[in-house]
Design a protein around this motif. Structure first.
Motif, mmCIF file in Angstrom:
data_model
loop_
_atom_site.group_PDB
_atom_site.id
_atom_site.type_symbol
_atom_site.label_atom_id
_atom_site.label_comp_id
_atom_site.label_asym_id
_atom_site.label_seq_id
_atom_site.Cartn_x
_atom_site.Cartn_y
_atom_site.Cartn_z
ATOM 1 N N MET A 52 0.838 -1.178 0.000
ATOM 2 C CA MET A 52 0.000 0.000 0.000
ATOM 3 C C MET A 52 0.883 1.241 0.000
ATOM 4 N N LEU A 53 0.474 2.220 -0.778
ATOM 5 C CA LEU A 53 1.075 3.544 -0.768
ATOM 6 C C LEU A 53 0.066 4.459 -0.091
ATOM 7 N N THR A 54 0.431 4.982 1.078
ATOM 8 C CA THR A 54 -0.460 5.886 1.792
ATOM 9 C C THR A 54 0.093 7.297 1.692
ATOM 10 N N ILE A 55 -0.788 8.254 1.409
ATOM 11 C CA ILE A 55 -0.391 9.654 1.291
ATOM 12 C C ILE A 55 -1.265 10.477 2.228
ATOM 13 N N VAL A 56 -0.590 11.187 3.153
ATOM 14 C CA VAL A 56 -1.272 11.959 4.183
ATOM 15 C C VAL A 56 -0.783 13.395 4.138
ATOM 16 N N ASP A 57 -1.703 14.353 4.246
ATOM 17 C CA ASP A 57 -1.340 15.764 4.339
ATOM 18 C C ASP A 57 -0.897 16.034 5.776
ATOM 19 N N GLU A 58 0.335 16.530 5.951
ATOM 20 C CA GLU A 58 0.870 16.757 7.297
ATOM 21 C C GLU A 58 0.058 17.783 8.083
ATOM 22 N N TYR A 59 -0.452 18.795 7.437
ATOM 23 C CA TYR A 59 -1.163 19.851 8.162
ATOM 24 C C TYR A 59 -2.553 19.395 8.597
ATOM 25 N N SER A 60 -3.335 18.931 7.641
ATOM 26 C CA SER A 60 -4.740 18.611 7.926
ATOM 27 C C SER A 60 -4.945 17.204 8.462
ATOM 28 N N ARG A 61 -3.964 16.324 8.292
ATOM 29 C CA ARG A 61 -4.026 14.897 8.644
ATOM 30 C C ARG A 61 -4.966 14.125 7.720
#
Length: 149
Positions: free
Chosen positions: A1-10
């Motif tokens: 799995m490739l997970t992509i998360v925005d650091e600011y908004s989570r």
């Protein structure tokens, strides 16, 4: 799995699920996100071959997206994504048996939508990240900062 998360908004922007993921999969997923949201200021990731590939590095350089690679064996340097992956594992993966790749893709995407829109997050005052992102973006819109794992 490739997970992509925005650091600011989570907010979890994408979970790419396949039997094997490579640099081409990373480029395709990032391209879709960049078209929808614009390129981020930087991307934080581990040193996996799919992230360090010359093709990925050159593409990000052309788009003026900085890369922040964490030190090998230092998952705490990518804490937001490691925390997210732990929640994904605890709340979904440990309780499911996937019989097909398609089943895994569908159930994981359903969980991602729930995570973003319904599930409360203590770091966001017990609100889900997607509504928080919409409210916040209305007043200020800097370049997003993504983390990959």
């Amino acid at each position: 799995m490739l997970t992509i998360v925005d650091e600011y908004s989570r907010e979890c922007l994408a979970i790419e699920v396949d039997r094997k993921l490579n640099s081409q999969n990373v480029l395709e997923t990032l391209s879709e996100l960049f078209v929808r949201r614009g390129p981020p200021a930087h991307i934080r990731s581990d040193n996996g071959s799919e992230f360090c590939a010359k093709l990925v590095r050159e593409w990000l350089k052309r788009l003026q997206v900085k890369t922040l690679f964490i030190e090998p064996g230092s998952p705490w340097e990518n804490g937001y994504n490691e925390s997210f992956n732990g929640k994904l594992r605890d709340e979904l993966l440990n309780g499911e048996i996937f019989y097909t790749l398609k089943e895994a893709q569908i159930l994981i995407e359903q969980w991602r939508i729930h995570y973003n829109t319904i599930r409360p997050h203590s770091s966001l005052g017990y609100r889900p990240p997607a509504p928080q992102t919409r409210t916040w973006k209305a007043s200020f819109d800097p370049k997003p900062q993504l983390i990959l794992n």
